[in-house]
Design a protein around this motif. Structure first.
Motif, PDB file in Angstrom:
ATOM      1  N   SER A 101      46.846  54.119   7.201  1.00 17.08           N
ATOM      2  CA  SER A 101      47.482  54.951   5.707  1.00 17.08           C
ATOM      3  C   SER A 101      49.212  53.832   5.786  1.00 17.08           C
ATOM      4  O   SER A 101      49.359  53.687   4.200  1.00 17.08           O
ATOM      5  CB  SER A 101      47.804  56.417   5.639  1.00 17.08           C
ATOM      6  OG  SER A 101      46.364  56.829   5.592  1.00 17.08           O
ATOM      7  N   ILE A 104      49.155  50.580   5.515  1.00 11.81           N
ATOM      8  CA  ILE A 104      49.318  49.871   3.886  1.00 11.81           C
ATOM      9  C   ILE A 104      49.965  50.250   3.228  1.00 11.81           C
ATOM     10  O   ILE A 104      50.773  49.181   2.281  1.00 11.81           O
ATOM     11  CB  ILE A 104      47.873  50.612   3.340  1.00 11.81           C
ATOM     12  CG1 ILE A 104      46.596  50.718   3.944  1.00 11.81           C
ATOM     13  CG2 ILE A 104      48.122  49.910   1.743  1.00 11.81           C
ATOM     14  CD1 ILE A 104      45.437  51.425   3.773  1.00 11.81           C
ATOM     15  N   TYR A 125      38.465  52.381  -1.311  1.00 11.17           N
ATOM     16  CA  TYR A 125      39.151  53.262  -0.442  1.00 11.17           C
ATOM     17  C   TYR A 125      40.367  53.342  -1.505  1.00 11.17           C
ATOM     18  O   TYR A 125      40.934  53.254  -2.279  1.00 11.17           O
ATOM     19  CB  TYR A 125      39.719  53.198   0.742  1.00 11.17           C
ATOM     20  CG  TYR A 125      41.230  54.010   1.635  1.00 11.17           C
ATOM     21  CD1 TYR A 125      40.684  55.434   1.787  1.00 11.17           C
ATOM     22  CD2 TYR A 125      42.415  53.833   1.941  1.00 11.17           C
ATOM     23  CE1 TYR A 125      41.282  56.075   1.987  1.00 11.17           C
ATOM     24  CE2 TYR A 125      43.329  54.834   2.488  1.00 11.17           C
ATOM     25  CZ  TYR A 125      42.130  56.130   2.559  1.00 11.17           C
ATOM     26  OH  TYR A 125      43.091  56.974   2.918  1.00 11.17           O
ATOM     27  N   ASN A 175      34.978  51.272   2.674  1.00 12.30           N
ATOM     28  CA  ASN A 175      35.145  52.829   1.878  1.00 12.30           C
ATOM     29  C   ASN A 175      34.444  52.368   0.284  1.00 12.30           C
ATOM     30  O   ASN A 175      35.516  52.300   0.231  1.00 12.30           O
ATOM     31  CB  ASN A 175      35.792  53.279   2.262  1.00 12.30           C
ATOM     32  CG  ASN A 175      36.088  55.000   2.302  1.00 12.30           C
ATOM     33  OD1 ASN A 175      35.110  55.074   1.489  1.00 12.30           O
ATOM     34  ND2 ASN A 175      36.788  55.348   2.466  1.00 12.30           N
ATOM     35  N   TYR A 321      29.295  56.152   5.458  1.00  7.37           N
ATOM     36  CA  TYR A 321      28.980  56.701   3.964  1.00  7.37           C
ATOM     37  C   TYR A 321      27.888  56.139   3.380  1.00  7.37           C
ATOM     38  O   TYR A 321      27.275  54.518   3.840  1.00  7.37           O
ATOM     39  CB  TYR A 321      30.388  56.161   2.954  1.00  7.37           C
ATOM     40  CG  TYR A 321      31.121  56.615   3.567  1.00  7.37           C
ATOM     41  CD1 TYR A 321      31.857  58.358   3.847  1.00  7.37           C
ATOM     42  CD2 TYR A 321      32.590  55.376   4.097  1.00  7.37           C
ATOM     43  CE1 TYR A 321      33.082  58.256   4.381  1.00  7.37           C
ATOM     44  CE2 TYR A 321      33.485  56.252   4.508  1.00  7.37           C
ATOM     45  CZ  TYR A 321      34.336  57.609   4.781  1.00  7.37           C
ATOM     46  OH  TYR A 321      35.870  57.791   4.953  1.00  7.37           O
TER      47      TYR A 321
HETATM   48  N1  PLP Z   1      41.224  52.797   4.913  1.00  6.88           N
HETATM   49  C1  PLP Z   1      40.286  53.279   5.085  1.00  6.88           C
HETATM   50  C2  PLP Z   1      39.636  52.239   4.570  1.00  6.88           C
HETATM   51  C3  PLP Z   1      39.512  54.247   4.866  1.00  6.88           C
HETATM   52  O1  PLP Z   1      38.722  54.320   4.651  1.00  6.88           O
HETATM   53  C4  PLP Z   1      40.803  55.509   5.439  1.00  6.88           C
HETATM   54  C5  PLP Z   1      40.417  56.649   5.584  1.00  6.88           C
HETATM   55  O2  PLP Z   1      39.118  57.158   5.047  1.00  6.88           O
HETATM   56  C6  PLP Z   1      42.392  54.866   5.761  1.00  6.88           C
HETATM   57  C7  PLP Z   1      42.627  53.233   5.985  1.00  6.88           C
HETATM   58  C8  PLP Z   1      43.313  55.823   6.235  1.00  6.88           C
HETATM   59  O3  PLP Z   1      42.958  55.859   7.767  1.00  6.88           O
HETATM   60  P1  PLP Z   1      43.903  56.598   8.244  1.00  6.88           P
HETATM   61  O4  PLP Z   1      43.858  57.670   9.296  1.00  6.88           O
HETATM   62  O5  PLP Z   1      44.378  55.891  10.203  1.00  6.88           O
HETATM   63  O6  PLP Z   1      45.462  57.162   8.558  1.00  6.88           O
END
Ligand code: PLP
Length: 397
Positions: A101, A104, A125, A175, A321
């Motif tokens: 998170s 990104i 996501y 996701n 999923y």
């Molecule tokens: N990217 C995707 C595609 C996700 O599904 C998620 C969480 O659901 C994340 C990033 C976030 O992950 P993190 O727990 O490492 O912040």
């Protein structure tokens, strides 16, 4: 004092996550079975927890290097070259972050000037479009459709491109649809990125949870390491969501720019989580394989049940999923999920939480025990049958 005057416009216009609101309702229903949350139901493997406890016992309670513990970056470097392909220099090409998170967020903030555009595939996501907006960029979603099981169409990216596009954001396995990208499609996307001089942000957080074929990272294709930021973390494959630790690997100039934001807003990822992550990479593979086996069994069961119930569902090749269609029920995805929750106490996420093209779908997570999946699918079957008789009665009136 008018609070409206004190919240930035771009934050005011940000929608709340559709998932969070829905799960506020679920938390009030103790009998509900939730297939909604996107996190492993496994507790973090004991040896990984123990590494964190041991670090605490040793009094490791300080900040770390902004870039993360060197011991962790060295393990990440080894792991990346054996699992994803490219070799990354632990000193200059790896940044440990507070989950994917944060990675990104700081990647987009490092790259985008106001108005720069980001191409990404949708349904996706929930954080992608808001993260682009928070970095003052413009999100350009490229839709994937149920007709071809939401698989990626490189041609659609080529058509969506316009001057001002700077970033291509990918997520495989995906996701919420469980899609993976095959070598040929990735080659074509890589060529597109090179031809249009795009930076690729490749979120591969579900990489270990690939059930069909091998995971391929776009960063491993010729000419791509220097223009790709590979994002990965420990939340999913290693069942470490609460540790909040992830990483970005990429060209030194991008890692350096991200590090500047990271050092001011986050300082470093928590040291105890970083120590746990070292152990995960050194000795966690057997646990990952065990969890993957379990997810695969659950996936096969749940997808079979959805199709038996009449909710057409493709086989997700990765992630945890399933993304079935509810077109046969005559309900829209929000009504379907709300009524199912009220009438049968099963929580799912409406597909539109992941973008407009998630319409007439829901996301069901199979990171839930087999027993719960059996119960939940029986309840969903009851609900769908009750809709059939409702439809029959209204047709008869
Ligand atoms: N990217 C995707 C595609 C996700 O599904 C998620 C969480 O659901 C994340 C990033 C976030 O992950 P993190 O727990 O490492 O912040």
């Amino acid at each position: 004092m008018n609070p409206e005057n004190f919240i930035a416009d771009h934050v005011k216009s940000l929608p709340r996550s559709g998932i969070r609101d829905f799960f506020a309702i679920v938390s009030e229903m103790p009998q509900a079975i939730s297939l909604g949350i996107g996190e492993p139901d496994f507790v973090t493997p004991w040896k990984i927890r123990e590494a964190s406890i041991f670090a605490l016992e040793q009094g490791k309670t300080s900040y770390t290097d902004n870039r993360g513990l060197l011991s962790l970056r060295k393990e990440i470097s080894k792991y990346c070259s054996s699992f994803f392909g490219p070799e990354y220099d632990p000193v200059s090409e790896i940044l440990v972050t507070v989950g994917v998170s944060e990675a990104i967020d700081i990647a987009l903030r490092s790259i985008l000037n106001p108005g720069d555009m980001v191409l990404y595939h949708e349904p996706c996501y929930v954080s992608y479009a808001p993260s682009v907006a928070l970095a003052f960029g413009e999100a350009i979603p490229v839709t994937t459709t149920p007709g071809n099981e939401f698989s990626l169409d490189p041609e659609a990216f080529e058509k969506a491109w316009k001057p001002g596009c700077k970033v291509l954001m990918l997520n495989f396995p995906t996701n919420p649809t469980g899609g993976t990208a095959n070598h040929e499609k990735l080659e074509r996307l890589a060529k597109f990125a090179r031809d249009k001089d795009l930076i690729v942000i490749s979120d591969e957080i579900y990489a270990e949870l690939t059930y069909e074929g091998e995971h391929v990272s776009i960063s491993s294709l010729p000419g791509m390491k220097e223009r790709t930021l590979l994002l990965h973390g420990f939340s999913k494959g290693f069942a470490m969501t609460g540790f909040r630790v992830g990483f970005g690997c990429g060209p030194d100039w991008l890692i350096e720019a991200m590090m500047k934001i990271h050092q001011y807003c986050m300082m470093c990822a928590p040291i105890l989580s970083q120590e746990a992550a070292v152990e995960a990479l050194k000795n966690g593979q057997d646990d990952v394989l065990h969890m993957r086996e379990q997810y695969k069994k659950r996936r096969d069961f749940l997808v079979r049940r959805f199709n038996e119930i009449g909710l057409a569902c493709h086989l997700p090749r990765g992630s945890f999923y399933a993304f079935p269609s509810i077109s046969s029920t005559g309900l829209n995805e929000v009504d379907f999920c709300h009524r199912l929750l009220r009438e049968q106490e099963v929580a799912l996420v409406p597909g539109t939480a992941f973008g407009d093209h998630g319409t007439h779908h829901f996301r069901a997570s199979f990171s839930t025990s087999y027993e719960k999946l059996v119960k939940a699918s029986d309840r969903i079957e009851k609900f769908v049958s009750s809709l059939d008789s409702e439809n029959f009665e209204s047709a008869a009136v």
